[in-house]
Design an enzyme around this catalytic site. Structure first.
Site, mmCIF file in Angstrom:
data_model
loop_
_atom_site.group_PDB
_atom_site.id
_atom_site.type_symbol
_atom_site.label_atom_id
_atom_site.label_comp_id
_atom_site.label_asym_id
_atom_site.label_seq_id
_atom_site.Cartn_x
_atom_site.Cartn_y
_atom_site.Cartn_z
ATOM 1 N N GLY A 191 0.746 -1.215 0.071
ATOM 2 C CA GLY A 191 -0.083 -0.049 0.034
ATOM 3 C C GLY A 191 0.815 1.310 0.031
ATOM 4 O O GLY A 191 0.409 2.349 0.132
ATOM 5 N N HIS A 192 2.203 1.174 -0.278
ATOM 6 C CA HIS A 192 2.948 2.249 0.039
ATOM 7 C C HIS A 192 3.708 2.394 -1.491
ATOM 8 O O HIS A 192 4.879 2.717 -1.296
ATOM 9 C CB HIS A 192 4.022 2.071 1.119
ATOM 10 C CG HIS A 192 3.223 1.855 2.469
ATOM 11 N ND1 HIS A 192 2.720 3.088 3.003
ATOM 12 C CD2 HIS A 192 3.446 0.962 3.203
ATOM 13 C CE1 HIS A 192 2.394 2.761 4.100
ATOM 14 N NE2 HIS A 192 2.414 1.449 4.321
ATOM 15 N N HIS A 200 1.158 6.317 8.230
ATOM 16 C CA HIS A 200 -0.325 6.027 7.861
ATOM 17 C C HIS A 200 -1.250 7.052 8.155
ATOM 18 O O HIS A 200 -2.390 6.878 8.526
ATOM 19 C CB HIS A 200 -0.991 4.557 8.314
ATOM 20 C CG HIS A 200 0.114 3.377 8.218
ATOM 21 N ND1 HIS A 200 1.020 3.119 9.099
ATOM 22 C CD2 HIS A 200 0.262 2.761 7.360
ATOM 23 C CE1 HIS A 200 1.749 2.218 8.604
ATOM 24 N NE2 HIS A 200 1.174 1.846 7.542
#
Ligand SMILES: Nc1ncnc2c1ncn2[C@@H]1O[C@H](COP(=O)(O)OP(=O)(O)O)[C@@H](O)[C@H]1O
Ligand SMILES: Nc1ncnc2c1ncn2[C@@H]1O[C@H](COP(=O)(O)OP(=O)(O)O)[C@@H](O)[C@H]1O
Ligand SMILES: [Mg+2]
Ligand SMILES: [Mg+2]
Ligand SMILES: [Mg+2]
Ligand SMILES: [Mg+2]
Lengths: 332, 220, 332, 220
Positions: free
Chosen positions: C57-58, C220
């Site tokens: 997700g990065h 996050h």
């Protein structure tokens, strides 16, 4: 809501961004007078120069691709605006290392106007220049009306192929021919789901209903043809690849280059997921998606969306695509 | 002034045109915001600033050189579609002087015809396509007609300015077929084309400089 | 509003994105069993291997940096979640080409838990592995409490320096020492102005008032320390560079590497503008910002914001930084 | 069952624990959404699924091997903080069997003490830090106390489950000092820690399996 961008005076956007870019990548590029972005180390004499022009606000396009095996000089305009012919002419003269210059222009009206006027001057001055117009957006017009097809991410393989041929010492006509062979065998289509923000005034670039996406938009969010309900990644790829493969009339057994280019607000995660489906679709049809970078090569101020691109490859084009190159935002 | 236009007259025509542009910059911005990207007003003001700079730098005497320098400066500095197109008009006008330093009404018509011809080489847009051509063509045609009738320069320029204004007005009901506004399709109907509006303002400025009414500015 | 992301089933995000990534960059990387991302061509025997781990997700982090002169293997976890020790152990065994493995871990609790357990197994198995924890976020804790400093974009120079040393055939202890010298001499700080969207459920990752920005956020969007009114690019850089230079106690005459890393929703244009000011600030203080890439190396689902990073350089580190490398998302 | 816990008893304890986790998944998700990233419920269900798979794959007989396989599978597959921590507890329990196939109440206490010791090597969190440790420590301590008093295994497990539940409840008023919830600071006061809640559910399952009440599930 205030414009949530890290900027200073909107009048200085371009000069400041270019300054930062050249400082961060001083090993590869530098600024020449008149806002030209040139290689840190000039190309060897006797090789064809490659020059391109285009508005700013689309970073890393186009100046991000100045470097060995790619561009010699990029002429950035103001935000979303073409640079003027005097700058273009200076860039061409500077890039001419005795073997002439390929002048790559994306088909957008401002750029074309400026480029045509530049070519008039070029001819008056008796320079050895060939202009190549990229015309690939299938949303606006059929393949038979290239003048109405906009220039999108297809510039990247065109630079790459031309750049590799130039680096190999080939003649201007040769460089033009291979680049133009790719350019006339490519197709691109954009889709967006969310707008970006015009950096000069903080306004939305376009608007879309909350549940919708739009296929066929222009580089700055100019209205497209296919507003529809949001789809999954796979469904979106199915629709768009269907249109692209049909437009280019791709047959089983052919080899393609494919690009999934993010416009700014779409994550790389999503781009990979879409590319996966592009590859599956080709495989199902017996087409080989043989090469393909995924990433943000041309953006337009953070709208969520992508440009999906395919181009026909042959052995010579694959070899040129695979040749080494090194620029701040694309290397092989 | 009156029977011929010399270097100083041309300078005053251009400066008066600039005054009209500057007075209407908000209107131009508004029109381009409605159909394009909103920068046409700024591009026109920059163009007129560049023209002023070129006038200052030129010093005087060489009309052909002055018009060339103005055109080249606008091309390089105005940006957008305005830069190359308006720059082109001035470059064409420069070629149209044929080296004359004093222009009669016929020479003046030829000068602007050359500007029109040059810009036509750059764009396929024609009358009815909702661009600056819609103002430029009737303006130049009216000037030619006046010259053919041997009208005085002031009168010829009034007729040209009226025709250009009418041409600009005609764009309200048109669908753009060139420029950014093209992407808007029929949604652009109802808005005057910003480029045509600017051309009409330039003609109005030319005319007023030759009619001793240089303090008033047209409102578009 | 519907989640405006191009995805399919949220359960398959990671497998699909990795598949797409490996297809798009088949010339450089491939997937090994158990979701490891490995080089297309294995490193020569006798050279130290470099392995890293981290949640997905990065993108492009962390798998985007697998390649010659950088990582040998990346072990991606699920979205925002560490991979399990069994996968890490497999990666380490696979990366061991006879000279041991440097195991680079970003200081986030899940990753550290997983890494510590992995190291327990590694010791049980008698493998030759050294673990390097990157701890650089200055927002949460002073330099004297490295265990409370999170690992941010500093992983990139650490990979680069370790990778170059490994490629040069240096011993594991040597590789560890140079990488650790950089890692203990770096500092990073994040700022955000707009949130991103959690891809599993479409929720906002965090929220910020319309006119505000926040300095010191976690990877996050975990709340930071400095919520304040929006500032210009220059003002923001002034505040953040002031904090970073102070934390690292940088003196006139020193050389730094600087990174302006975009988190997803901030344009490259803005990143360049910020970097320009970072450079100016250093220059004013007699510090040389000698190297510095600008771009999106670690993102987190399209929030608008950046991570600003500096690290102390010496001649050996500069040489290692400048050594050639080639991965899909970072090349020299 | 009753005086000793053998392989099949352990399987039934773990399966009953799984039932309690599955029955409370929404609650666990809700708690982790309030203080973390909302995935703890899913991670716990995945953990219990992995435990079931390991049980099926193991076939029977080797208690130490079974607990090791469960721990290793959870570490590899559960994700987040849950994977390594819960996996660790099972790995520690495996080490704590010391190869015995039948455990008396003292052996059982040693087993869970070994699980606790192993997880303590991985995290510095202690009682009061609002993590799963807040349920694990009192649970294990109550089991040890019961074993020292020579209580029956069912009774010892009831006392352990009650203590773990109390420990979980105590987290409501705490500020998290480890895990994602740490970033929330005092804003997390008022919410029970999801990890501690899960540990209490596991103890409750263990206890019920040994008390013939395996059909009811605790509600947290
Ligand atoms: N291809 C074209 N031919 C003729 N005129 C054009 C063309 N494209 C644009 N124009 C004129 O330019 C005007 C817009 O100018 P400007 O805002 O400066 O350009 P841009 O669209 O690049 O921002 C339009 O209103 C139109 O009159
Ligand atoms: N460092 C730690 N030590 C002990 N327990 C922890 C630690 N970090 C997290 N936990 C526990 O893990 C729980 C969260 O688990 P989970 O949601 O699976 O992890 P993540 O935060 O990675 O999503 C917390 O409620 C807490 O009980
Ligand atoms: Mg405009
Ligand atoms: Mg414009
Ligand atoms: Mg969680
Ligand atoms: Mg999690």
């Amino acid at each position: 809501m205030a414009m949530k961008k890290f900027i200073n005076n909107p009048d200085n956007l371009v000069s400041e961004l270019l300054e930062g870019y050249a400082l961060a990548y001083a090993n590869k590029v530098k600024l020449a007078g008149d806002g030209l972005v040139v290689r840190a180390k000039q190309k060897d004499a006797g090789k064809v120069g490659i020059v391109t022009i285009g508005g700013s606000g689309h970073e890393p396009a186009l100046s991000g691709f100045v470097g060995q095996g790619l561009l010699d000089i990029s002429v950035p305009g103001e935000i979303f605006a073409a640079p003027g012919p005097p700058h273009c002419l200076k860039a061409i003269k500077r890039a001419d290392r005795g073997a002439g210059v390929l002048f790559v222009v994306l088909n957008h009206e401002g750029d074309v106007l400026s480029a045509n006027m530049t070519m008039e001057m070029v001819e008056k001055d008796g320079l050895n220049v060939r202009m190549l117009l990229t015309q690939e957006d299938i949303a606006n017009a059929p393949r038979s009306e290239p003048e109405n097809r906009r220039g999108f991410i297809g510039f990247l393989p065109v630079y790459k192929i031309a750049g590799a041929a130039a680096e190999a010492g080939r003649s201007l006509d040769d460089v033009y021919d291979v680049a133009s062979r790719y350019a006339t065998n490519m197709a691109t289509l954009a889709v967006a789901v969310k707008t970006g923000t015009v950096p000069m005034n903080g306004e939305d670039m376009f608007s879309l209903p909350d549940e919708d996406m739009e296929i066929g938009l222009g580089q700055h969010g100019e209205a497209g043809t296919g507003q529809m309900e949001l789809k999954t990644a796979d469904e979106t790829a199915d629709i768009m690849m269907g249109m692209l493969l049909k437009d280019l009339d791709v047959k089983a057994g052919e080899k393609l280059l494919g690009i999934c280019n993010g416009l700014g607000g779409t994550t790389l995660m999503e781009q990979f997921i879409v590319y996966r489906r592009m590859h599956q679709i080709c495989e199902e049809k017996g087409i080989e998606l043989a090469r393909g970078p995924v990433g943000e090569y041309i953006t337009v101020q953070e709208p969520a969306g992508i440009q999906m691109h395919i181009g026909r490859l042959d052995d010579e084009l694959i070899e040129l695509w695979d040749a080494p190159c090194s620029s701040p935002f694309f290397s092989m | 002034m009156g029977e011929t236009v010399g270097y100083d007259d041309m300078v005053s025509m251009i400066r008066t045109a600039g005054k009209h542009i500057r007075a209407n910059v908000d209107k131009l911005t508004e029109l381009d915001s409605a159909t394009g990207d909103g920068d046409h007003g700024a591009a026109m003001v920059r163009s007129m600033d560049l023209a002023d700079d070129a006038i200052k730098a030129a010093g005087g005497g060489d009309l052909k050189g002055l018009l060339h320098d103005i055109g080249w400066a606008i091309m390089g500095g105005a940006g957008g579609a305005t830069g190359p197109l308006l720059g082109c008009i001035f470059m064409g006008m420069s070629e149209g002087t044929e080296g004359k330093e004093s222009l009669d009404v016929n020479d003046l018509a030829e000068l602007l015809e050359a500007g029109l011809a040059k810009v036509r080489k750059q764009t396929k847009a024609d009358v009815g396509d909702k661009t600056m051509i819609d103002a430029l063509v009737p303006g130049v045609q009216a000037l030619r007609a006046a010259a053919d009738e041997n009208a005085s320069i002031p009168e010829a320029l009034v007729r040209a300015a009226d025709a250009a204004a009418g041409g600009a007005q005609s764009t309200v009901s048109l669908i753009a077929r060139f420029g950014r506004a093209k992407n808007l399709g029929a949604r652009g109907i109802g808005t005057k084309d910003p480029g045509a509006t600017s051309i009409a303002l330039l003609f109005r400025g030319f005319s007023e400089a030759q009619n001793d009414a240089g303090d008033e500015t047209a409102a578009e």
